[in-house]
Write a protein that holds these residues in place. Structure first.
Motif, short mmCIF file in Angstrom:
data_model
loop_
_atom_site.label_atom_id
_atom_site.label_comp_id
_atom_site.label_asym_id
_atom_site.label_seq_id
_atom_site.Cartn_x
_atom_site.Cartn_y
_atom_site.Cartn_z
N LYS A 6 0.84 -1.21 0.00
CA LYS A 6 0.00 0.00 0.00
C LYS A 6 0.87 1.26 0.00
CE LYS A 6 -2.61 -1.54 3.48
NZ LYS A 6 -3.68 -1.55 4.52
N ASP A 7 1.96 1.23 0.75
CA ASP A 7 2.87 2.36 0.80
C ASP A 7 3.48 2.63 -0.57
OD1 ASP A 7 4.50 4.32 2.42
OD2 ASP A 7 6.13 3.04 1.70
N ARG A 8 3.88 1.56 -1.26
CA ARG A 8 4.45 1.72 -2.60
C ARG A 8 3.43 2.32 -3.56
NH1 ARG A 8 6.64 -3.47 -1.62
NH2 ARG A 8 4.91 -4.44 -2.73
N GLU A 9 2.20 1.86 -3.46
CA GLU A 9 1.18 2.27 -4.43
C GLU A 9 0.82 3.74 -4.33
OE1 GLU A 9 -1.13 -2.05 -4.93
OE2 GLU A 9 -2.09 -0.41 -3.81
N ILE A 10 0.85 4.30 -3.12
CA ILE A 10 0.38 5.69 -3.00
C ILE A 10 1.51 6.71 -2.84
CG2 ILE A 10 -1.79 4.92 -1.99
CD1 ILE A 10 -0.77 6.02 0.70
N GLY A 11 2.76 6.25 -2.63
CA GLY A 11 3.85 7.16 -2.32
C GLY A 11 4.04 8.27 -3.34
N GLU A 12 4.25 7.91 -4.59
CA GLU A 12 4.52 8.92 -5.60
C GLU A 12 3.26 9.70 -5.96
OE1 GLU A 12 6.99 11.27 -7.76
OE2 GLU A 12 7.51 9.66 -6.35
#
Length: 426
Positions: free
Chosen positions: A313-319
């Motif tokens: 989830k962190d990867r998906e929303i970071g950028e």
């Protein structure tokens, strides 16, 4: 009425220990950043009495009474003490996922003490703790105010709350363990009652979870988990008591309903869309967007025990969040400095400044987000600016942070209420 109540409450929140102060103190330096104008002033002379700033003047050769104590920061730049609007002082990022269960409940209470000390040493003289377990932040605030431990001024939310099964609930355990938050709210009247209960025992700001989150189980960041009516009830009740409201809100629909409900600060705002940006600007809501901590989570999270679903989830929303930050800032939305420290190490709070500059802010704008903007979001006239009448919370760095914001990652001197609490000045 709302502003009067807020002013009274925040004045109490920023009180400090009544220990006797010595004689007046004169603080001088080579230059001072005026965060109102964004201009650098040369040869500042800041006179402090009983922990407050009495006057701010300029001049290379101050003439003062012999009884006045002097703090000479020659060669250094003075700024207001920094403000982090989103921390969790009873969280430690080196324990993730189920690794936290190896410790007793009071372990986390004890950790607030070194975490607070590191935060103060980093130059953050005020923080807003938006969610803690077991009233840990309230106890910490009281101990700091009594002079028993060292740390920043802490504006306390106590427990954050939201829907049953939502991000603010306990979501990692099976039914047989019967784990749940005592402050779940599943209709407007329950939401109003939670505000009253939390205020009764020490909440100075109300924190709700409008959407799912990254570090919970069985929730997705984009899911709205509190209704417009529930959030409106929270905001109305909190404002009646003179409290401001912060909403954890990653998803676009939750962000927009939180703004419509009258929430004061939107935390994370990861998936904000153009309509949400327009609403924030129209209603004067502040965005507190933690755009640095993904770097830490992705590099260290697996080692610390963070579960793969949370890392995903962190990867998906970071950028996406970072580009939303750029668009919101460009549109002129009010922004404050919030790091989610506790997701990454306490004391590293200032590392977010460079990321904010990378994604569109000037160094001055990034500094303003952690000083004057944050003070305004807190409804405080006590901190955030170096001017007469405010608390003498100051920091000093070597060099000019208005040109190189990374200098704030190495604060040499911290002054809280006119007292030097850290010095690395050579």
């Amino acid at each position: 009425m709302k502003n009067t109540l807020c002013a009274a409450l925040i004045a109490a929140a920023f009180s400090f220990s009544s220990n006797a102060f010595a004689a007046d103190t004169l603080i001088t330096a080579s230059q001072m950043l005026d965060v109102r104008s964004g201009k650098m002033l040369s040869n500042p002379q800041i006179l402090v009495r009983d922990g407050r700033i009495i006057s701010v003047k300029q001049g290379a050769n101050p003439s003062v009474d012999a009884s006045v104590q002097k703090i000479d920061l020659a060669g250094m730049t003075i700024l207001p003490g920094l403000i982090d609007m989103h921390v969790h002082l009873d969280s430690d990022p080196t324990y993730g996922g189920y690794n936290t269960l190896q410790f007793g409940d009071r372990f986390w209470s004890i950790l607030t003490v070194p975490h607070a000390s590191r935060t103060l040493d980093a130059g953050f003289t005020t923080v807003r703790n938006v969610g803690a377990d077991a009233w840990n932040d309230v106890g910490l605030r009281q101990a700091i105010e009594e002079g028993k431990v060292r740390g920043p001024r802490v504006v306390t939310a106590a427990y954050s709350f939201g829907a049953t099964g939502g991000h603010c609930d306990s979501t990692f355990f099976p039914p047989s363990m019967n784990q749940q938050s005592a402050f779940n709210a599943d209709n407007p009247e329950e939401a109003r009652k939670r505000v009253r209960e939390l205020r009764k025992y020490g909440a100075q700001v109300i924190k709700i979870c409008a959407t799912g989150g990254v570090f919970s189980h069985n929730t997705e960041p984009g899911q709205q988990q509190m209704s417009l009516k529930e959030m409106t009830a929270v905001a109305e009740e909190a404002h009646q008591w003179g409290l401001r409201v912060a909403a954890h809100a990653h998803g676009s629909t939750g962000i927009k309903d939180a703004i419509r409900a009258g929430v004061d600060t939107i935390e994370h705002a990861s998936l904000i869309d153009d309509e949400g940006i327009a609403l924030a600007k129209k209603h004067g809501a502040y965005l507190s967007m933690d755009i640095y901590n993904t770097d830490y989570t992705q590099s260290e999270g697996k080692k610390n025990g963070v579960l793969e679903d949370n890392l995903r989830k962190d990867r998906e929303i970071g950028e996406i969040q970072r580009e939303g930050f750029r668009r919101a800032h460009t549109a002129g939305v009010k922004m404050v400095y919030g790091t989610d420290a506790g997701i990454y190490p306490h004391g590293d709070n200032a590392k977010q400044f460079a990321t904010m500059v990378k994604y569109g802010m000037t160094p001055i704008q990034a500094i303003q987000s952690a000083t004057i903007n944050a003070a305004e979001a807190l409804a405080s006239k006590e901190v955030g600016v170096i001017e007469a009448g405010r608390l003498a919370d100051l920091i000093a760095v070597a060099g000019d942070p208005s040109k190189d914001v990374r200098l704030l990652e190495n604060v040499a001197v911290v002054i809280k209420a006119g007292v030097v609490v850290k010095t690395d000045k050579k």
